[in-house]
Motif scaffolding. Structure first.
Motif, short mmCIF file in Angstrom:
data_model
loop_
_atom_site.label_atom_id
_atom_site.label_comp_id
_atom_site.label_asym_id
_atom_site.label_seq_id
_atom_site.Cartn_x
_atom_site.Cartn_y
_atom_site.Cartn_z
N SER A 16 34.41 43.08 39.35
CA SER A 16 33.44 43.49 38.33
C SER A 16 32.39 42.41 38.09
O SER A 16 31.21 42.71 37.86
CB SER A 16 34.14 43.84 37.02
OG SER A 16 34.70 42.72 36.39
N ASN A 17 32.79 41.14 38.18
CA ASN A 17 31.81 40.04 38.05
C ASN A 17 30.75 40.10 39.13
O ASN A 17 29.55 39.91 38.86
CB ASN A 17 32.53 38.69 38.12
CG ASN A 17 33.10 38.25 36.79
OD1 ASN A 17 32.55 38.59 35.75
ND2 ASN A 17 34.19 37.53 36.82
N GLU A 47 41.05 39.64 28.95
CA GLU A 47 39.90 39.40 29.83
C GLU A 47 39.18 40.70 30.15
O GLU A 47 37.96 40.74 30.24
CB GLU A 47 40.36 38.70 31.11
CG GLU A 47 40.81 37.27 30.90
CD GLU A 47 39.72 36.40 30.30
OE1 GLU A 47 38.56 36.51 30.76
OE2 GLU A 47 40.00 35.63 29.38
N LEU A 83 38.83 41.77 37.90
CA LEU A 83 37.85 41.01 37.11
C LEU A 83 36.78 40.39 38.01
O LEU A 83 35.58 40.43 37.69
CB LEU A 83 38.56 39.94 36.29
CG LEU A 83 39.43 40.47 35.15
CD1 LEU A 83 40.27 39.35 34.55
CD2 LEU A 83 38.57 41.11 34.06
N ASN A 84 37.19 39.82 39.13
CA ASN A 84 36.22 39.20 40.02
C ASN A 84 35.31 40.23 40.68
O ASN A 84 34.12 39.99 40.88
CB ASN A 84 36.92 38.34 41.06
CG ASN A 84 37.41 37.03 40.48
OD1 ASN A 84 36.76 36.43 39.63
ND2 ASN A 84 38.57 36.59 40.91
N TYR A 126 31.16 42.84 27.36
CA TYR A 126 29.95 42.23 27.90
C TYR A 126 29.11 43.24 28.69
O TYR A 126 27.89 43.32 28.52
CB TYR A 126 30.32 41.05 28.80
CG TYR A 126 29.15 40.38 29.47
CD1 TYR A 126 28.15 39.77 28.72
CD2 TYR A 126 29.04 40.36 30.86
CE1 TYR A 126 27.07 39.16 29.34
CE2 TYR A 126 27.97 39.75 31.49
CZ TYR A 126 26.98 39.15 30.72
OH TYR A 126 25.92 38.55 31.33
N GLN A 174 35.40 41.57 29.23
CA GLN A 174 34.49 41.95 30.31
C GLN A 174 33.78 43.27 29.98
O GLN A 174 32.58 43.39 30.16
CB GLN A 174 35.27 42.08 31.62
CG GLN A 174 34.41 42.28 32.84
CD GLN A 174 33.98 40.97 33.45
OE1 GLN A 174 33.49 40.08 32.75
NE2 GLN A 174 34.16 40.83 34.74
N ILE A 226 28.42 42.95 38.38
CA ILE A 226 27.49 42.57 37.31
C ILE A 226 26.33 41.77 37.88
O ILE A 226 25.16 42.00 37.56
CB ILE A 226 28.21 41.78 36.20
CG1 ILE A 226 29.18 42.67 35.43
CG2 ILE A 226 27.20 41.14 35.24
CD1 ILE A 226 30.13 41.92 34.52
N GLN A 227 26.66 40.82 38.75
CA GLN A 227 25.63 39.95 39.31
C GLN A 227 24.64 40.69 40.21
O GLN A 227 23.49 40.28 40.33
CB GLN A 227 26.28 38.80 40.08
CG GLN A 227 27.00 37.81 39.17
CD GLN A 227 27.63 36.67 39.94
OE1 GLN A 227 26.94 35.85 40.54
NE2 GLN A 227 28.95 36.59 39.92
#
Length: 215
Positions: A154-155, A182, A151-152, A189, A186, A158-159
């Protein structure tokens, strides 16, 4: 535990376990009472010190929380206190301090995935994008990913607007756990950002089916 304490009132482990139950039920006054009793009987009890840190964090006494984590690290080099302090530094956006503290933690536990994940986040927040991505790519190569690291990672993607790779990473998580809420949120989104509204809707509908109460 209360019955057992009647015959062994100074048992630090029992007192710690009782304090933990009250902490889980958010009865902070009773939780702290039993943790302090536990500590009075065993001042070096690592789980008591760590849980007192967690209690103080949950009651927003961050200064005291850090003190307990630091004490436990100093006395016991307790892994969970390294992780808990880093999580608190992340939540309070103390990124430079967190970056340096991550390096200290990894000197003792170089292969711990939670510590490496926190280190990667602090690297990214402090402007070290390349180094951050290298950590996640290494986890990918060694197949050491966890739900949190997927998850982190992929975050971060994304950024930096690498949406194609971001969705690939989330797909790997959902391949392992199709009902991961989650992960579904994700991917919903990311698909929304990619303007793929059909797939985005599918994921959010699946998430609602799994957990209706939170939607």
């Amino acid at each position: 535990y209360l019955e057992l304490l009647e015959n062994d009132e100074n048992n630090s482990s029992l007192l710690q376990l009782l304090g933990t139950i009250y902490l889980q039920n958010k009865n902070y006054n009773l939780s702290e009472k039993y943790f302090i009793k536990s500590l009075n009987n065993d001042p070096k009890n690592p789980r008591t010190l760590n849980n007192l840190g967690i209690l103080k964090k949950q009651t927003n006494d961050y200064k005291k929380s850090i003190e307990y984590f630091d004490l436990n690290i100093k006395i016991n080099n307790f892994l969970n206190s390294w992780v808990s302090k880093l999580n608190l530094l992340l939540e309070t956006n103390k990124n430079k301090e967190g970056l340096e503290f991550s390096k200290q933690a990894l000197a003792y536990y170089p292969d711990n995935t939670k510590l490496r994940n926190n280190y990667a986040i602090f690297l990214f927040r402090c402007g070290y994008q390349k180094e951050c991505l290298e950590i996640y790519e290494e986890l990918e190569l060694k197949k050491n990913h966890t739900t949190e690291t997927y998850l982190n990672y992929s975050n971060v993607l994304i950024q930096i607007n690498d949406l194609t790779k971001a969705i690939t990473i989330v797909n790997k998580l959902l391949f392992l756990d199709q009902k991961n809420l989650e992960g579904l949120r994700q991917r919903h989104y990311i698909n929304k950002l990619l303007l793929d509204f059909v797939k985005s809707e599918e994921d959010i509908i699946n998430a609602i089916k799994i957990d209706k109460l939170n939607y």
